[in-house]
Scaffold this motif. Structure first.
Motif, PDB file in Angstrom:
ATOM      1  N   ILE A 180       1.080  -4.116  -6.611  1.00 10.40           N
ATOM      2  CA  ILE A 180      -0.255  -3.862  -6.075  1.00 10.40           C
ATOM      3  C   ILE A 180      -1.243  -4.793  -6.774  1.00 10.40           C
ATOM      4  O   ILE A 180      -1.270  -4.890  -8.006  1.00 10.40           O
ATOM      5  N   GLN A 181      -2.055  -5.460  -5.980  1.00 11.27           N
ATOM      6  CA  GLN A 181      -3.046  -6.394  -6.511  1.00 11.27           C
ATOM      7  C   GLN A 181      -4.427  -5.745  -6.590  1.00 11.27           C
ATOM      8  O   GLN A 181      -4.817  -4.999  -5.683  1.00 11.27           O
ATOM      9  N   TYR A 182      -5.127  -6.043  -7.675  1.00 12.93           N
ATOM     10  CA  TYR A 182      -6.530  -5.659  -7.801  1.00 12.93           C
ATOM     11  C   TYR A 182      -7.249  -6.803  -8.504  1.00 12.93           C
ATOM     12  O   TYR A 182      -6.833  -7.233  -9.589  1.00 12.93           O
ATOM     13  N   GLU A 185      -2.917   8.740  -8.197  1.00 11.54           N
ATOM     14  CA  GLU A 185      -2.252   8.771  -6.905  1.00 11.54           C
ATOM     15  C   GLU A 185      -2.523  10.135  -6.276  1.00 11.54           C
ATOM     16  O   GLU A 185      -2.343  11.161  -6.928  1.00 11.54           O
ATOM     17  N   THR A 200      -9.851   3.733  -2.920  1.00 11.16           N
ATOM     18  CA  THR A 200      -8.455   3.565  -2.521  1.00 11.16           C
ATOM     19  C   THR A 200      -8.155   2.075  -2.487  1.00 11.16           C
ATOM     20  O   THR A 200      -8.845   1.317  -1.788  1.00 11.16           O
ATOM     21  N   PHE A 235      -4.705   1.058  -2.277  1.00 10.50           N
ATOM     22  CA  PHE A 235      -3.389   0.894  -1.654  1.00 10.50           C
ATOM     23  C   PHE A 235      -2.951   2.218  -1.053  1.00 10.50           C
ATOM     24  O   PHE A 235      -3.241   3.276  -1.616  1.00 10.50           O
ATOM     25  N   ARG A 236      -2.261   2.148   0.096  1.00 16.36           N
ATOM     26  CA  ARG A 236      -1.659   3.331   0.720  1.00 16.36           C
ATOM     27  C   ARG A 236      -0.196   3.025   1.000  1.00 16.36           C
ATOM     28  O   ARG A 236       0.152   1.898   1.361  1.00 16.36           O
ATOM     29  N   PHE A 237       0.633   4.041   0.868  1.00 19.17           N
ATOM     30  CA  PHE A 237       2.040   3.881   1.195  1.00 19.17           C
ATOM     31  C   PHE A 237       2.625   5.229   1.588  1.00 19.17           C
ATOM     32  O   PHE A 237       2.041   6.275   1.309  1.00 19.17           O
ATOM     33  N   ASN A 248      -2.167   7.705  -1.585  1.00 24.23           N
ATOM     34  CA  ASN A 248      -3.266   6.778  -1.849  1.00 24.23           C
ATOM     35  C   ASN A 248      -3.275   6.459  -3.336  1.00 24.23           C
ATOM     36  O   ASN A 248      -3.265   7.377  -4.160  1.00 24.23           O
TER      37      ASN A 248
END
Length: 182
Positions: free
Chosen positions: A93-95, A144, A163, A165-167, A175
């Motif tokens: 995950i990138q931020y 999460e 939020t 990222f979602r998966f 989230n």
């Protein structure tokens, strides 16, 4: 009511009691939708290990624990098996142009308010204490939350979480929420 850091084993047991009452398996579907829920069950040994490295934050009403917000450092990635996939996900995950796993963050491992104390501003107070204590050492707080836990998502957004990222896994849609203190 007083927001404070855990300083004895009785308070750790208090966390487990509130957690048990608010675990999704203990609640009706209606209560889950309206009041929120927690998904992970800790045991005393794991809570004690977490607290030994980073004091847990709680709300006390006199001698009764009525809320908590757990701190989980990256080094405890393997302590709670159900959370290992989340930590593994952070590798990708990138931020702000970096992998989340490379950033200076800690996990807000779970936040919960006891029945009868919800919607009284305690959620915000727990997170204010998190920021007061942990923003000196970390740039971000990450958590999460299940997409089906609308009360929790809304409360986190109100505090300042976004939020990122979602998966979906075999159990739910999730989230990844990040609170950027900078």
């Amino acid at each position: 009511m007083k927001v404070k850091l855990v300083d004895n084993d009785a308070e750790l047991y208090g966390i487990l009691a509130v957690q048990k009452e608010n675990h999704f398996e203990s609640l009706s579907i209606e209560d889950q939708k309206n009041k929120g829920f927690v998904t992970v069950k800790h045991d005393f040994e794991s809570i004690q290990k977490l607290n030994a490295k980073a004091s847990q934050i709680i709300v006390m009403d006199k001698d009764k624990l009525v809320g908590y917000a757990l701190v989980m450092l990256k080094e405890f990635k393997n302590l709670i098996p159900i959370l290992v996939p989340m930590f593994n996900l952070f590798e990708n995950i990138q931020y702000k142009g970096s992998n989340l796993s490379e950033l200076n963050y800690y996990i807000m491992g779970q936040i919960c308010i006891a029945e009868g104390y919800k919607r009284k501003g305690l959620f915000q107070k727990l997170y204010s204490k998190h920021k007061e204590v942990y923003s000196k050492h970390f740039d971000y707080c990450v958590t999460e939350v299940s997409s089906s836990n609308i009360p929790s998502i809304k409360a986190h957004e109100k505090v300042g979480f976004k939020t990122i990222f979602r998966f979906t896994d075999t159990t739910d849609e999730w989230n990844i929420l990040l609170w950027d203190w900078n």
